[in-house]
Design a protein around this motif. Structure first.
Motif, PDB file in Angstrom:
ATOM      1  N   GLY A 477     -12.542  13.579   8.886  1.00 37.80           N
ATOM      2  CA  GLY A 477     -12.179  14.454   8.864  1.00 37.80           C
ATOM      3  C   GLY A 477     -11.042  14.848   9.875  1.00 37.80           C
ATOM      4  N   GLU A 478     -11.058  13.165  10.822  1.00 35.01           N
ATOM      5  CA  GLU A 478      -9.482  12.310  11.459  1.00 35.01           C
ATOM      6  C   GLU A 478      -8.562  12.331  10.270  1.00 35.01           C
ATOM      7  OE1 GLU A 478     -10.541   9.767  14.031  1.00 35.01           O
ATOM      8  OE2 GLU A 478     -11.676  10.836  15.153  1.00 35.01           O
ATOM      9  N   LEU A 479      -8.686  12.146   8.951  1.00 37.46           N
ATOM     10  CA  LEU A 479      -7.863  11.961   8.335  1.00 37.46           C
ATOM     11  C   LEU A 479      -7.505  13.203   7.676  1.00 37.46           C
ATOM     12  CD1 LEU A 479      -6.716   9.777   6.503  1.00 37.46           C
ATOM     13  CD2 LEU A 479      -8.440  10.262   4.616  1.00 37.46           C
ATOM     14  N   TYR A 480      -8.052  14.199   6.917  1.00 40.07           N
ATOM     15  CA  TYR A 480      -7.664  15.281   6.735  1.00 40.07           C
ATOM     16  C   TYR A 480      -7.608  16.785   7.656  1.00 40.07           C
ATOM     17  CZ  TYR A 480      -8.914  13.379   2.343  1.00 40.07           C
ATOM     18  OH  TYR A 480      -8.601  13.172   0.987  1.00 40.07           O
ATOM     19  N   GLY A 481      -7.755  15.966   8.912  1.00 41.61           N
ATOM     20  CA  GLY A 481      -7.176  17.636  10.253  1.00 41.61           C
ATOM     21  C   GLY A 481      -8.775  18.087   9.803  1.00 41.61           C
ATOM     22  N   VAL A 482      -9.350  18.034   9.343  1.00 42.92           N
ATOM     23  CA  VAL A 482     -10.480  19.074  10.084  1.00 42.92           C
ATOM     24  C   VAL A 482     -11.958  19.071  10.830  1.00 42.92           C
ATOM     25  CG1 VAL A 482     -10.098  20.019   8.295  1.00 42.92           C
ATOM     26  CG2 VAL A 482     -11.731  18.163   8.051  1.00 42.92           C
ATOM     27  N   LYS A 483     -13.254  19.376  11.029  1.00 44.20           N
ATOM     28  CA  LYS A 483     -14.010  19.160  12.045  1.00 44.20           C
ATOM     29  C   LYS A 483     -14.844  18.201  11.329  1.00 44.20           C
ATOM     30  CE  LYS A 483     -13.434  22.254  15.960  1.00 44.20           C
ATOM     31  NZ  LYS A 483     -13.930  23.388  16.578  1.00 44.20           N
ATOM     32  N   VAL A 484     -16.028  17.887  11.842  1.00 34.50           N
ATOM     33  CA  VAL A 484     -16.811  17.011  10.592  1.00 34.50           C
ATOM     34  C   VAL A 484     -17.885  18.283  10.864  1.00 34.50           C
ATOM     35  CG1 VAL A 484     -18.296  16.384  13.256  1.00 34.50           C
ATOM     36  CG2 VAL A 484     -18.560  15.140  11.809  1.00 34.50           C
ATOM     37  N   ASP A 485     -18.288  19.400  11.249  1.00 37.47           N
ATOM     38  CA  ASP A 485     -18.678  20.345  10.791  1.00 37.47           C
ATOM     39  C   ASP A 485     -18.073  20.737   8.951  1.00 37.47           C
ATOM     40  OD1 ASP A 485     -20.686  19.156  12.400  1.00 37.47           O
ATOM     41  OD2 ASP A 485     -19.308  21.567  14.051  1.00 37.47           O
ATOM     42  N   VAL A 486     -17.033  20.469   9.103  1.00 39.45           N
ATOM     43  CA  VAL A 486     -16.470  20.647   7.961  1.00 39.45           C
ATOM     44  C   VAL A 486     -16.328  19.869   6.623  1.00 39.45           C
ATOM     45  CG1 VAL A 486     -13.919  21.576   6.334  1.00 39.45           C
ATOM     46  CG2 VAL A 486     -14.949  22.335   8.934  1.00 39.45           C
ATOM     47  N   VAL A 487     -16.144  18.361   6.953  1.00 41.58           N
ATOM     48  CA  VAL A 487     -16.921  17.145   6.400  1.00 41.58           C
ATOM     49  C   VAL A 487     -18.567  17.310   5.972  1.00 41.58           C
ATOM     50  CG1 VAL A 487     -16.385  15.309   5.869  1.00 41.58           C
ATOM     51  CG2 VAL A 487     -15.131  16.046   7.527  1.00 41.58           C
ATOM     52  N   ARG A 488     -19.033  18.070   6.443  1.00 43.95           N
ATOM     53  CA  ARG A 488     -20.660  17.890   6.543  1.00 43.95           C
ATOM     54  C   ARG A 488     -20.905  18.772   5.542  1.00 43.95           C
ATOM     55  NH1 ARG A 488     -22.320  17.851  11.016  1.00 43.95           N
ATOM     56  NH2 ARG A 488     -23.102  16.060  11.492  1.00 43.95           N
ATOM     57  N   GLY A 489     -19.919  19.934   5.802  1.00 43.74           N
ATOM     58  CA  GLY A 489     -20.352  20.675   5.048  1.00 43.74           C
ATOM     59  C   GLY A 489     -19.990  20.511   3.251  1.00 43.74           C
ATOM     60  N   ILE A 490     -18.739  19.765   3.142  1.00 41.81           N
ATOM     61  CA  ILE A 490     -18.320  19.379   1.500  1.00 41.81           C
ATOM     62  C   ILE A 490     -19.447  18.566   1.487  1.00 41.81           C
ATOM     63  CG2 ILE A 490     -16.298  18.282   0.378  1.00 41.81           C
ATOM     64  CD1 ILE A 490     -14.627  19.524   2.832  1.00 41.81           C
ATOM     65  N   ALA A 491     -20.034  17.387   2.358  1.00 43.01           N
ATOM     66  CA  ALA A 491     -20.921  16.811   1.894  1.00 43.01           C
ATOM     67  C   ALA A 491     -22.121  17.526   0.499  1.00 43.01           C
ATOM     68  CB  ALA A 491     -21.072  15.240   2.647  1.00 43.01           C
ATOM     69  N   ASP A 492     -22.649  18.452   1.594  1.00 45.76           N
ATOM     70  CA  ASP A 492     -23.855  19.026   1.206  1.00 45.76           C
ATOM     71  C   ASP A 492     -23.162  20.473  -0.307  1.00 45.76           C
ATOM     72  OD1 ASP A 492     -25.308  18.272   3.506  1.00 45.76           O
ATOM     73  OD2 ASP A 492     -24.856  20.066   4.626  1.00 45.76           O
ATOM     74  N   GLU A 493     -21.723  20.678  -0.088  1.00 47.08           N
ATOM     75  CA  GLU A 493     -21.874  21.735  -1.551  1.00 47.08           C
ATOM     76  C   GLU A 493     -21.755  20.410  -2.853  1.00 47.08           C
ATOM     77  OE1 GLU A 493     -17.683  23.321  -3.031  1.00 47.08           O
ATOM     78  OE2 GLU A 493     -18.067  23.473  -0.757  1.00 47.08           O
ATOM     79  N   TYR A 494     -21.501  19.201  -2.766  1.00 45.33           N
ATOM     80  CA  TYR A 494     -21.511  18.482  -3.518  1.00 45.33           C
ATOM     81  C   TYR A 494     -22.447  17.153  -3.794  1.00 45.33           C
ATOM     82  CZ  TYR A 494     -16.067  18.788  -2.964  1.00 45.33           C
ATOM     83  OH  TYR A 494     -15.076  19.207  -2.740  1.00 45.33           O
ATOM     84  N   ARG A 495     -23.541  17.773  -2.833  1.00 43.48           N
ATOM     85  CA  ARG A 495     -24.911  17.101  -3.522  1.00 43.48           C
ATOM     86  C   ARG A 495     -25.046  15.985  -2.645  1.00 43.48           C
ATOM     87  NH1 ARG A 495     -28.706  20.651  -4.787  1.00 43.48           N
ATOM     88  NH2 ARG A 495     -27.967  22.492  -5.836  1.00 43.48           N
ATOM     89  N   ILE A 496     -23.872  15.169  -1.765  1.00 42.68           N
ATOM     90  CA  ILE A 496     -23.968  13.918  -1.254  1.00 42.68           C
ATOM     91  C   ILE A 496     -24.507  13.982  -0.723  1.00 42.68           C
ATOM     92  CG2 ILE A 496     -21.661  11.937  -0.918  1.00 42.68           C
ATOM     93  CD1 ILE A 496     -19.654  13.637  -2.489  1.00 42.68           C
TER      94      ILE A 496
END
Length: 660
Positions: A477-496
């Motif tokens: 999240g820090e690398l892309y300038g977004v909150k950790v919740d956003v990264v977690r949502g992307i992981a769920d979307e990609y089924r990772i």
């Protein structure tokens, strides 16, 4: 009586669970008849006689008058003087022995012992506990204890379990297993319902209640029990509490509840040996460095060490089962007010922090060679629900409502207790066991994901960062300038699959090959490895010890800068490597190269702003490390000059130090 004689056995009422032979049942009947005719109050006996028996008052008092007891030692073995008296005794005894159970039989027989007695309570207890006859069964003895129970001192009532479904007949030393299963201060979940609200000193009550549980069915004195439980209280204090409980209107229920708790513990011992935990040195609990890691992980402001001491005290109570006053100085908060301590604790304590603290407690127990027990344990919540007790049941409080009052309404524990119609101690118990979630931890919906972020962080990139490079969600999240919740949502979307949270990450396995490569070959620090794996430094160190990988000593040798210097030293010319062994090694070598251009070391030291003896010491150290003298000292009329080894060192160092 005919039915008993014909069948050869009896399974009536009190004998249902323990059938007896006809001879044994008739021996009980004879003993009970003797007790009725010998000790029952004359007036009460006359009122209970069957109306069809013609027994005069003179006849009633003639044979079994109290004045005759001392003159006939074996009076109970004699037969009554008339068939009518025999018939009266048998009829009254049969009414008792045919009750549905032992407790009801005891209630039916209670009139026998409730005379106008002027004896002291101690001597009365001895007489009431004297067996009703010889050769009788344990069933009759249990009926006797149920009969005389209300007249006994409280200590005898617990000792003989008079309110149990089958009062105890044989006293014994309390099983050692029970004492190991009892904390020195009784669990709050059990102590709070047992404690009448008018007895305010809750901290004194819990150790005393543990002593009372040890007294049930035990012939040992209460002082011995208090000592065996770790001397958290004294026999005097426990006896004083017992006296207060004895006078309470709910005493029968309190007594029955104590017996029920003991029966449960004897049948289902606690998975914790509290006596073993009393012998642990708690001064090493939650060191400052470990607390600093936990505080950093949970975003807790460490302050001046007040919170560290507070949570050490909390863990001491959670692990040891002992009262707070028995904690070592390192586990004692500076503020002596229990309410002030808890106010600070429940404000700071969250489920996430509790998981980290329990993990620290688990590591502490493992260091103390206790690896087969949970950190803490509680008895079943519904253990006392069937009893009408004077105190409050914590399980009756709506925990979600309590959390709402604490976090959203920002109430104090005292105000929340008033709002919930309970006590401060109940609120403290619930928040210690179920801390209120931090409002920042509550997520009602996933954070929105922008198209730009989703495009940049495609499935392949996410897999490379998160799976292959093992970056944390926060780091991505820090690398892309977004909150950790956003990264977690992307992981769920990609089924990772998301790795376990950091508080549980210590359970994942680190292979020896990987850890050896990272720590020994690549010379990475524990902090660096911990950051990559999402563990704490202590967990990485534990894996290193498990795999028998020697740890580097603490201090400068393990710092990132030191390790970078070691990596650079391995790239230096072989001639120079023996001298490149520390943070200042490169600086010493550079100073030697500069000093070699001067006519004397004194001039070099003066121009370079270094003390002369210090310069000599540094050059002598280089000479020892590199295997020989590097300079020929200046003499009268001749400046100092390099030795052949010194010339090679200056040449190699100049080339290496000037390299990019």
């Amino acid at each position: 009586m005919y039915a008993i004689a014909d069948s050869g056995t009896t399974a009536l009422g009190p004998y249902a669970d323990h059938p007896r032979s006809a001879l044994e049942a008739l021996a009980d009947l004879r003993a009970l008849v003797g007790e009725i005719l010998l000790h029952a109050p004359r007036q009460t006996l006359a009122e209970r006689l069957p109306t069809d028996l013609a027994i005069s008052a003179d006849e009633l008092n003639a044979f079994f008058a109290p004045s005759d007891v001392g003159s006939q030692p074996r009076l109970g073995m004699h037969s009554p003087k008339s068939a009518a008296m025999t018939a009266a005794g048998v009829v009254l005894a049969v009414k008792i022995l045919t009750q549905p159970d032992i407790q009801q039989a005891g209630t039916a027989a209670r009139w026998i012992t409730q005379g106008d007695d002027r004896e002291s309570r101690t001597s009365l207890g001895r007489r009431l506990l004297a067996p009703w006859g010889r050769g009788t069964t344990e069933t009759l003895r249990a009926i006797q204890l149920a009969t005389v129970g209300p007249q006994l001192q409280a200590v005898y009532q617990l000792r003989y379990r008079v309110h149990a479904s089958r009062p105890g007949t044989q006293l014994h030393d309390v099983p050692a297993r029970r004492l190991r299963s009892l904390p020195a201060a009784l669990w709050p979940e059990l102590a709070l319902p047992l404690a009448p609200p008018e007895l305010h000193d809750y901290r004194i009550m819990r150790p005393a209640l543990s002593c009372l549980l040890g007294l049930v069915g035990n012939r040992q004195s209460i002082d011995v029990i208090a000592e065996r439980l770790g001397q958290a209280t004294t026999g005097v204090m426990a006896s004083r509490l017992l006296g207060h409980l004895r006078e309470h209107q709910r005493w029968p229920d309190i007594q029955a509840a104590l017996i029920h708790i003991v029966d449960h513990i004897d049948t289902h011992p606690a998975p914790i040996d509290y006596q073993r935990r009393q012998r642990i040195d708690y001064s090493l609990l939650l060191p400052d460095a470990q607390w600093a890691d936990i505080a950093r992980e949970c975003d807790v402001v460490r302050g001046t060490g007040t919170l560290a001491r507070l949570f050490r005290s909390y863990l001491f109570l959670r692990i040891s089962g002992r009262p707070a006053r028995m904690a070592p100085p390192t586990c004692t908060p500076e503020n002596d007010s229990a309410r002030a301590q808890h106010a600070m604790r429940y404000r700071r304590l969250t489920p996430k922090l509790l998981v980290h603290l329990d993990h620290a407690a688990e590591e502490f127990l493992h260091r103390s060679r206790i690896i087969d027990e949970p950190v803490t344990w509680y008895p079943p919540d519904n253990l006392l629900h069937d009893f009408r007790l004077p105190g409050h049941h914590p399980s009756e409080i709506d925990i979600k409502e309590l959390h709402r009052l604490i976090r959203h309404e920002e109430m104090t524990a005292t105000k929340a207790a008033v709002h919930l119609h309970t006590t401060f101690d109940v609120v403290r118990c619930l928040l210690d066991r179920h801390p209120a979630p931090d409002t920042s931890e509550r997520r009602s919906w996933p954070a929105p994901v922008s198209d730009a972020v989703r495009a940049a962080l495609d499935p392949a990139t996410f897999t490379r960062l998160y799976i292959d490079q093992r970056m944390s969600l926060r780091a991505i999240g820090e690398l892309y300038g977004v909150k950790v919740d956003v990264v977690r949502g992307i992981a769920d979307e990609y089924r990772i699959p998301i790795r376990a949270p950091k508080e549980y990450r210590h359970r994942q396995e680190i292979t020896r090959e990987w850890l050896h490569e990272q720590y020994v070959i690549r010379r990475r620090t524990l902090a660096d490895i911990a950051e990559e794996t999402g563990m704490t430094m202590s967990n990485v160190a534990k894996w290193a010890r498990t795999h028998e990988i020697p740890l580097r000593p603490r201090g400068g040798a393990s710092h990132d800068e030191s390790l970078r210097i070691e990596d650079k030293a391995r790239q230096a010319p072989r001639l120079l490597q023996p001298a490149l062994n520390g943070l200042a090694a490169e600086e010493r070598l550079l100073r030697f190269v500069k000093a070699s251009a001067y006519p004397t070391l004194g001039v070099a030291a003066r121009d370079m702003g270094v003390n002369g003896p210090t310069r000599v010491t540094q050059i002598n150290r280089l000479a020892r490390e590199l295997g020989g003298p590097l300079l020929e000292r200046a003499e009268r009329g001749r400046p100092m000059k390099l030795t052949p080894l010194g010339k090679r060192v200056v040449k190699a160092a100049t080339g290496w130090l000037s390299a990019p």
